[in-house]
Design a protein around this motif. Structure first.
Motif, PDB file in Angstrom:
ATOM      1  N   ALA A 176      47.198  42.154 -27.740  1.00 50.73           N
ATOM      2  CA  ALA A 176      46.675  43.046 -26.218  1.00 50.73           C
ATOM      3  C   ALA A 176      46.512  44.048 -26.313  1.00 50.73           C
ATOM      4  O   ALA A 176      44.972  45.332 -26.067  1.00 50.73           O
ATOM      5  CB  ALA A 176      47.081  42.266 -24.906  1.00 50.73           C
ATOM      6  N   PHE A 177      47.362  44.979 -26.337  1.00 49.38           N
ATOM      7  CA  PHE A 177      47.576  45.828 -26.772  1.00 49.38           C
ATOM      8  C   PHE A 177      46.924  46.489 -27.956  1.00 49.38           C
ATOM      9  O   PHE A 177      45.764  47.669 -28.056  1.00 49.38           O
ATOM     10  CB  PHE A 177      49.223  47.104 -27.274  1.00 49.38           C
ATOM     11  CG  PHE A 177      49.018  49.139 -27.578  1.00 49.38           C
ATOM     12  CD1 PHE A 177      49.554  49.162 -26.291  1.00 49.38           C
ATOM     13  CD2 PHE A 177      49.418  49.156 -28.413  1.00 49.38           C
ATOM     14  CE1 PHE A 177      49.479  50.336 -25.825  1.00 49.38           C
ATOM     15  CE2 PHE A 177      49.032  50.466 -28.682  1.00 49.38           C
ATOM     16  CZ  PHE A 177      49.212  51.428 -27.550  1.00 49.38           C
ATOM     17  N   ASN A 178      46.271  46.184 -28.974  1.00 50.09           N
ATOM     18  CA  ASN A 178      45.352  46.313 -30.090  1.00 50.09           C
ATOM     19  C   ASN A 178      43.965  46.302 -29.407  1.00 50.09           C
ATOM     20  O   ASN A 178      42.782  47.365 -30.165  1.00 50.09           O
ATOM     21  CB  ASN A 178      45.345  45.202 -31.095  1.00 50.09           C
ATOM     22  CG  ASN A 178      47.168  45.307 -31.656  1.00 50.09           C
ATOM     23  OD1 ASN A 178      47.766  46.853 -31.540  1.00 50.09           O
ATOM     24  ND2 ASN A 178      47.704  44.466 -32.936  1.00 50.09           N
ATOM     25  N   ALA A 179      43.926  45.027 -29.018  1.00 51.24           N
ATOM     26  CA  ALA A 179      42.448  45.495 -27.709  1.00 51.24           C
ATOM     27  C   ALA A 179      41.776  45.926 -26.842  1.00 51.24           C
ATOM     28  O   ALA A 179      40.749  46.752 -27.151  1.00 51.24           O
ATOM     29  CB  ALA A 179      42.347  43.456 -27.326  1.00 51.24           C
ATOM     30  N   ARG A 180      42.868  46.746 -26.392  1.00 48.45           N
ATOM     31  CA  ARG A 180      43.315  48.252 -25.401  1.00 48.45           C
ATOM     32  C   ARG A 180      42.904  49.160 -26.340  1.00 48.45           C
ATOM     33  O   ARG A 180      41.345  49.509 -26.407  1.00 48.45           O
ATOM     34  CB  ARG A 180      44.371  48.207 -24.434  1.00 48.45           C
ATOM     35  CG  ARG A 180      43.732  47.398 -22.886  1.00 48.45           C
ATOM     36  CD  ARG A 180      45.316  46.995 -22.576  1.00 48.45           C
ATOM     37  NE  ARG A 180      45.356  48.602 -21.716  1.00 48.45           N
ATOM     38  CZ  ARG A 180      46.433  49.391 -21.725  1.00 48.45           C
ATOM     39  NH1 ARG A 180      48.122  48.938 -22.310  1.00 48.45           N
ATOM     40  NH2 ARG A 180      46.365  50.118 -21.774  1.00 48.45           N
ATOM     41  N   VAL A 181      43.532  49.302 -27.609  1.00 47.31           N
ATOM     42  CA  VAL A 181      43.546  50.407 -28.467  1.00 47.31           C
ATOM     43  C   VAL A 181      41.842  50.808 -28.757  1.00 47.31           C
ATOM     44  O   VAL A 181      41.407  51.140 -29.305  1.00 47.31           O
ATOM     45  CB  VAL A 181      44.132  50.400 -29.632  1.00 47.31           C
ATOM     46  CG1 VAL A 181      43.871  51.368 -30.767  1.00 47.31           C
ATOM     47  CG2 VAL A 181      45.759  51.181 -28.648  1.00 47.31           C
ATOM     48  N   ALA A 182      41.291  49.341 -29.331  1.00 47.39           N
ATOM     49  CA  ALA A 182      39.994  49.427 -29.938  1.00 47.39           C
ATOM     50  C   ALA A 182      39.112  49.885 -29.263  1.00 47.39           C
ATOM     51  O   ALA A 182      38.158  50.492 -29.227  1.00 47.39           O
ATOM     52  CB  ALA A 182      40.109  47.875 -30.957  1.00 47.39           C
TER      53      ALA A 182
END
Length: 124
Positions: free
Chosen positions: A16-22
């Motif tokens: 989820a964090f990676n999705a928010r960063v992307a």
């Protein structure tokens, strides 16, 4: 080995964090709402994104893509005050708190607790 889906919960949080960063790198912002499911899917998240700016997340996009696992033994060298403060700030930004163990006795105690907890988990 994923007792109580704890490892899965950590993986979901990281994804989820990676999705928010992307998303931030592509001009979108949003949050993830976490929910408890049933026995088959005990935890799930729903993400909603909309146009917006989150430069502090967007700046992490390239480092996120370059990130890799390093399981090599560390040197024990002190971590700089600047890096420690950046880690504390990152934790606070995500609603967490960073606790650091500095003294060898503290580290030894924590290692012993983690080893015993892992033993219980792996033998369950």
């Amino acid at each position: 080995m994923d007792v109580g889906y704890r490892g899965s919960a950590v993986a979901l949080g990281a994804a989820a964090f990676n999705a928010r960063v992307a998303a931030a790198a592509h001009g979108l912002t949003g949050d993830v709402e976490w929910s408890r499911g049933d026995e088959g899917t005990p935890l799930y998240g729903t993400a909603q994104f909309a146009p917006g700016n989150a430069p502090e997340l967007a700046d992490l996009y390239e480092p996120m893509l370059a990130r890799e696992t390093n399981r090599l033994r560390g040197t024990g060298a002190p971590i700089s005050a600047e890096v420690l403060e950046r880690l504390r700030t990152a934790a606070r930004t995500e609603g967490a708190e960073l606790a650091l163990l500095h003294q060898p006795a503290e580290i030894e105690t924590a290692a012993g607790l983690l080893a015993r907890a892992d033993r219980i988990r792996y033998l369950t």
